[in-house]
Motif scaffolding. Structure first.
Motif, short mmCIF file in Angstrom:
data_model
loop_
_atom_site.label_atom_id
_atom_site.label_comp_id
_atom_site.label_asym_id
_atom_site.label_seq_id
_atom_site.Cartn_x
_atom_site.Cartn_y
_atom_site.Cartn_z
N ARG A 519 88.60 39.86 -6.05
CA ARG A 519 87.91 38.88 -6.90
C ARG A 519 87.51 37.66 -6.08
NH1 ARG A 519 88.03 38.08 -12.47
NH2 ARG A 519 89.84 39.46 -12.74
N GLY A 520 86.26 37.25 -6.21
CA GLY A 520 85.78 36.08 -5.48
C GLY A 520 84.94 36.43 -4.27
N MET A 521 84.96 37.71 -3.85
CA MET A 521 84.22 38.10 -2.65
C MET A 521 82.74 38.36 -2.94
SD MET A 521 86.70 40.69 -0.60
CE MET A 521 85.23 41.28 0.26
N MET A 522 82.45 38.99 -4.06
CA MET A 522 81.07 39.38 -4.36
C MET A 522 80.41 38.31 -5.23
SD MET A 522 81.32 42.19 -2.71
CE MET A 522 79.80 43.06 -3.05
N VAL A 523 79.08 38.36 -5.31
CA VAL A 523 78.36 37.40 -6.13
C VAL A 523 78.74 37.61 -7.60
CG1 VAL A 523 76.45 37.07 -4.53
CG2 VAL A 523 76.36 38.96 -6.17
N LYS A 524 78.62 36.55 -8.39
CA LYS A 524 79.17 36.55 -9.75
C LYS A 524 78.63 37.65 -10.65
CE LYS A 524 80.62 31.71 -9.83
NZ LYS A 524 80.46 30.39 -10.48
N PRO A 525 77.31 37.89 -10.73
CA PRO A 525 76.83 38.96 -11.63
C PRO A 525 77.40 40.33 -11.27
CG PRO A 525 75.01 37.55 -10.93
CD PRO A 525 76.18 37.18 -10.09
N PHE A 526 77.50 40.61 -9.96
CA PHE A 526 78.05 41.89 -9.51
C PHE A 526 79.51 42.01 -9.93
CE2 PHE A 526 80.01 44.84 -6.63
CZ PHE A 526 79.03 45.76 -6.30
N GLU A 527 80.27 40.94 -9.68
CA GLU A 527 81.71 40.99 -9.97
C GLU A 527 81.97 41.05 -11.47
OE1 GLU A 527 84.65 37.79 -8.56
OE2 GLU A 527 84.58 39.37 -7.04
N ALA A 528 81.18 40.31 -12.25
CA ALA A 528 81.35 40.34 -13.71
C ALA A 528 81.14 41.75 -14.24
CB ALA A 528 80.37 39.36 -14.36
N ALA A 529 80.13 42.43 -13.71
CA ALA A 529 79.88 43.81 -14.15
C ALA A 529 81.03 44.72 -13.74
CB ALA A 529 78.57 44.31 -13.55
N ALA A 530 81.53 44.56 -12.51
CA ALA A 530 82.61 45.42 -12.02
C ALA A 530 83.86 45.29 -12.87
CB ALA A 530 82.91 45.08 -10.56
N PHE A 531 84.19 44.05 -13.26
CA PHE A 531 85.41 43.82 -14.04
C PHE A 531 85.24 44.16 -15.52
CE2 PHE A 531 86.90 41.58 -10.33
CZ PHE A 531 88.26 41.79 -10.37
N SER A 532 84.02 44.46 -15.94
CA SER A 532 83.81 44.85 -17.34
C SER A 532 83.87 46.36 -17.54
CB SER A 532 82.44 44.34 -17.82
OG SER A 532 81.38 45.05 -17.18
N LEU A 533 83.98 47.10 -16.43
CA LEU A 533 83.92 48.56 -16.50
C LEU A 533 85.31 49.19 -16.57
CD1 LEU A 533 81.23 49.17 -13.70
CD2 LEU A 533 80.84 49.23 -16.19
N GLU A 534 85.35 50.40 -17.09
CA GLU A 534 86.52 51.25 -17.03
C GLU A 534 86.35 52.21 -15.86
OE1 GLU A 534 89.26 50.96 -18.81
OE2 GLU A 534 88.40 49.27 -19.90
N PRO A 535 87.45 52.72 -15.27
CA PRO A 535 87.31 53.66 -14.15
C PRO A 535 86.39 54.83 -14.49
CG PRO A 535 89.59 52.96 -14.36
CD PRO A 535 88.87 52.39 -15.54
N GLY A 536 85.43 55.09 -13.61
CA GLY A 536 84.46 56.16 -13.81
C GLY A 536 83.20 55.73 -14.52
N GLU A 537 83.24 54.58 -15.21
CA GLU A 537 82.09 54.11 -15.98
C GLU A 537 81.03 53.51 -15.05
OE1 GLU A 537 81.15 51.15 -19.81
OE2 GLU A 537 83.15 51.20 -18.88
N ILE A 538 79.76 53.68 -15.43
CA ILE A 538 78.64 53.15 -14.65
C ILE A 538 77.97 52.03 -15.45
CG2 ILE A 538 76.45 53.68 -13.51
CD1 ILE A 538 77.36 56.58 -13.33
N SER A 539 77.71 50.92 -14.78
CA SER A 539 77.13 49.75 -15.44
C SER A 539 75.66 49.97 -15.77
CB SER A 539 77.25 48.53 -14.52
OG SER A 539 76.36 48.65 -13.42
N GLU A 540 75.16 49.12 -16.67
CA GLU A 540 73.71 48.99 -16.82
C GLU A 540 73.17 48.37 -15.53
OE1 GLU A 540 72.10 50.07 -19.41
OE2 GLU A 540 73.77 50.47 -20.78
N VAL A 541 71.85 48.27 -15.42
CA VAL A 541 71.25 47.66 -14.23
C VAL A 541 71.64 46.18 -14.16
CG1 VAL A 541 69.10 47.10 -13.04
CG2 VAL A 541 69.35 49.30 -14.21
N VAL A 542 72.13 45.75 -12.99
CA VAL A 542 72.59 44.38 -12.78
C VAL A 542 71.68 43.71 -11.75
CG1 VAL A 542 74.50 42.93 -11.99
CG2 VAL A 542 74.97 45.05 -13.25
#
Length: 733
Positions: A519-542
């Motif tokens: 946490r804190g390494m990647m830019v905020k939109p990328f990290e917010a999407a990563a932490f909103s996912l469940e294992p195996g889940e794919i995000s919408e376009v970020v």
């Protein structure tokens, strides 16, 4: 050859833009498999390598992997041709020595595993604790405080929350009445002090919260297991206490085991080579013997022969060791950088290591904490830098002979120790400040012939215009990513395969888009999407500043997470780039005709958010200063050097293509020399900030000197006799 040497060789061989390699790798035909410059890979060597790798390397295409590995080795050879024969030979010797060291290290570890006694008795633990009590000192708080514990049902009926603050004289009387009638825990003795840990032993609060509560003389309400705890800190002091043995038990066991391992390693070093020599004859071809056509056979057990010392502990600070290899590694690195290495070099390196170990030892005694998240973030940043320098993660893993995860595990504690030392040093010098009088006095104390010469410096301004990305281009990228996302979710494609082939993040594409982060390494939109996912889940376009992504979460544990991602950036057409250049030409022409001032042009045209509100002033990324030293500007930013070279104050460069190093966006820019200083001797009028910094550094050195000399008196420090005559700066004895 340690990791530092590996890094140097790779940096020379793989990063230099001066080397141009001709590589021709082809399908297996005739007997030549691949050609790099003058070097050829024949089928026999190819098959030998394949047999060697077959059981150890798991890759999709073993043939291509072997060819790539061989090709990189030949590129290194070609790069090294520009190095003198002496350096080339020394590098070969280093590589052979490193191989020997690694093999001996494996023998040592086998010896240790075979002979290590891991049973530790209570008597050993007690004896260690008794003889190292000074190392178990902790800083704790003693407080004068009010504490009352009430059942929740009673606390709700009474107005305890108002009275425990003791704002009115009657409040204490009321609290005492509540305590006598209802409380299951109460403390208040106005003139007595109590350790905070003893007072709130039933209250599970973290160290940081506890420290903040005490230092602010604050109040706190805490609910737990049907009870309400009220705490009011009236005053506090700090006091050193010995940590109980039960708390230190695990650490003591580790120290005892580490001591046994070190002793076994020392024994192994003394016996392994001798045992090998006794069982294997050493054939020596001396120059004089060869001259007469004879061969001399020397047995390993002949008189006068002794084992070679592979490594040894040469110094100790508390329980922390300094190894001979630590010094030798730094000396080799200095030599590889063409820096002077003489009889005093070992002393200088040893003193720096002693200082770092003293900081680390004190940091551990003071219970300074560096969180796993901090270590992971620092480690990822360093490994990413190293990965970029070497060329790819695959090359990094290949060079070290370990997986990325194994490299991280090896680096983790090294980085933690370094960060602990840095934090300890920061605390030592945290309060250092200098007044104008001190700055003036320091400058006047410098002998006239020692006043430093300040190089020519320039202040640079820029105007940047980025090509406009059309909505059509954005839509095309988003459509591609959504199509891939659908195919992957339906099982028609592999996320890893799509990332490898199509992702524009070249660093992760070779790993199937895989990124390990904290946490804190990647830019905020990328990290917010990563932490909103469940294992195996794919995000919408970020969308981020780098382009558009789809992200798949692999795993997450606390602040650490592993994802795969696919990055696409909208294409910039020729027309968009032409439009940006045309707009820049317009800006440039208006400036030349004096139709607009520079400051007005920055506000009207520049699209660089970092400089637009600052008259376009470009700060040095290393110093943060607005002035750039002309002597090293080319090393910092070659793009800048090419534009400003030869410009006078107020002169503006011709428009040129530009790549922003932070956002990786292409654009067009012009630069202007805002000011230029001539080379001169430092003076208070023109170089006050420079002299102030030197004054601060001098004062920090004095503070550190006093701190080290004070701590050495209370810390176990020893080093080998061979360093007794070193002219150390600090008083280590």
């Amino acid at each position: 050859m340690n990791k530092g040497i590996k890094y140097i060789i790779l940096k020379v061989a793989l990063l230099s833009g001066l080397f141009m390699f001709y590589t021709a790798c082809q399908e297996k035909q005739d007997r030549i498999i691949c050609k790099v410059g003058e070097f050829k890979l024949y089928e026999k060597e190819f098959n030998d390598r394949k047999n060697t790798y077959a059981d150890d390397i798991q890759v999709d295409d073993i043939d291509q992997y072997i060819i790539n590995q061989w090709a990189e080795q030949q590129r290194v050879k070609i790069a090294l041709k520009d190095i003198s024969e002496v350096k080339l030979y020394s590098n070969q010797v280093l590589m052979q020595e490193e191989l020997k060291q690694r093999n001996l290290f494996e023998l040592e570890n086998h010896f240790i595993r075979k002979n290590l006694d891991s049973v530790i008795t209570e008597r050993e633990i007690q004896n260690y604790y008794d003889s190292h009590r000074a190392n178990f000192k902790q800083t704790s708080f003693i407080v004068r405080a009010l504490y009352i514990k009430l059942p929740d049902t009673i606390a709700q009926e009474l107005n305890t929350e108002e009275h425990y603050l003791l704002k009115q004289e009657k409040d204490l009387k009321i609290i005492k009445e509540y305590a006598s009638l209802y409380s299951t825990g109460f403390y208040f003795e106005e003139e007595r002090w109590i350790y905070i840990d003893d007072l709130i032993k039933e209250v599970a609060i973290d160290t940081e919260t506890k420290e903040r509560l005490v230092k602010s003389k604050g109040e706190m309400i805490f609910k737990n297991n049907g009870d309400t705890h009220y705490i009011n800190i009236l005053d506090f002091r700090t006091k050193s206490i010995s940590s109980p043995m039960e708390i230190e038990r695990a650490g003591i066991k580790r120290h005892i085991l580490k001591r046994r391992v070190n002793q076994l390693r020392k024994t192994a070093k003394e016996t392994i080579l001798e045992d090998v020599k006794k069982s294997i004859l050493l054939v020596i071809f001396s120059l004089s013997v060869i001259h007469f056509g004879k061969t001399q056979i020397v047995g390993g057990n002949q008189p006068g022969q002794s084992g070679q010392t592979i490594d040894e502990i040469i110094a100790q600070v508390g329980d922390i060791s300094v190894l001979l290899s630590d010094i030798e590694a730094q000396k080799i690195q200095l030599k590889s950088e063409d820096k002077k290495v003489d009889n005093n070099t070992s002393c200088t390196i040893l003193e720096e290591l002693l200082y770092q170990k003293l900081l680390l030892n004190q940091a551990k005694m003071d219970s300074i904490e560096i969180t796993d998240a901090q270590v992971n973030a620092e480690m990822e940043n360093r490994l990413r830098t190293l990965e970029q320098q070497i060329g790819s993660r695959e090359k990094l893993e290949s060079f070290y002979g370990k997986s990325y995860t194994q490299i991280k595990e090896e680096f983790r504690e090294i980085i933690r120790d370094r960060m602990l030392s840095q934090e300890m040093e920061r605390q030592v010098i945290a309060d250092v400040e200098v007044s104008p009088n001190e700055v003036e006095a320091f400058f006047k104390s410098i002998p006239e012939d020692s006043i430093p010469l300040i190089n020519e410096k320039i202040a640079i301004q820029q105007i940047v215009i980025f090509p406009k990305i059309t909505q059509e281009s954005r839509n095309n990228v988003i459509k591609k990513l959504n199509n891939w996302r659908q195919d992957i979710n339906e099982g028609n494609r592999s996320f890893s395969a799509v990332a490898t082939i199509h992702s524009e993040d070249l660093g992760s594409a070779k790993q199937g888009g895989r990124i390990e982060a904290t946490r804190g390494m990647m830019v905020k939109p990328f990290e917010a999407a990563a932490f909103s996912l469940e294992p195996g889940e794919i995000s919408e376009v970020v969308e981020t500043q780098y382009g558009y992504h789809i992200i798949q979460l692999e795993s997450r544990k606390g602040d650490d997470y592993t994802v795969r991602h696919i990055l696409l950036t909208p294409e910039i057409g020729r027309q968009e780039l032409t439009d940006a250049a045309t707009l820049m030409d317009e800006c440039y022409a208006r400036l030349k005709k004096h139709e607009i001032t520079w400051d007005e042009a920055v506000l009207a045209y520049s699209e660089d958010d970092d400089t637009k509100q600052n008259q376009g002033s470009l700060s040095n990324p290393y110093t943060g200063d607005m002035y750039w030293d002309v002597a090293n500007i080319n090393q910092i930013d070659p793009q800048i050097f090419g534009l400003v070279n030869g410009l006078e104050i107020g002169e503006i460069s011709n428009p040129a293509l530009y790549t922003d190093m932070r956002s990786r966006k292409d654009g067009v820019r012009i630069v202007r020399i805002k000011n230029r200083t001539e080379p001169h001797k430092a003076n208070l009028k023109d170089d006050y900030n420079f002299i102030k910094k030197a004054t601060e550094n001098n004062k920090k050195e004095e503070v550190i000197l006093n701190w080290v000399n004070k701590k050495v008196k209370k810390t176990y420090v020893r080093f080998d006799e061979q360093y007794q005559d070193c002219d150390f700066y600090y008083s280590w004895q």
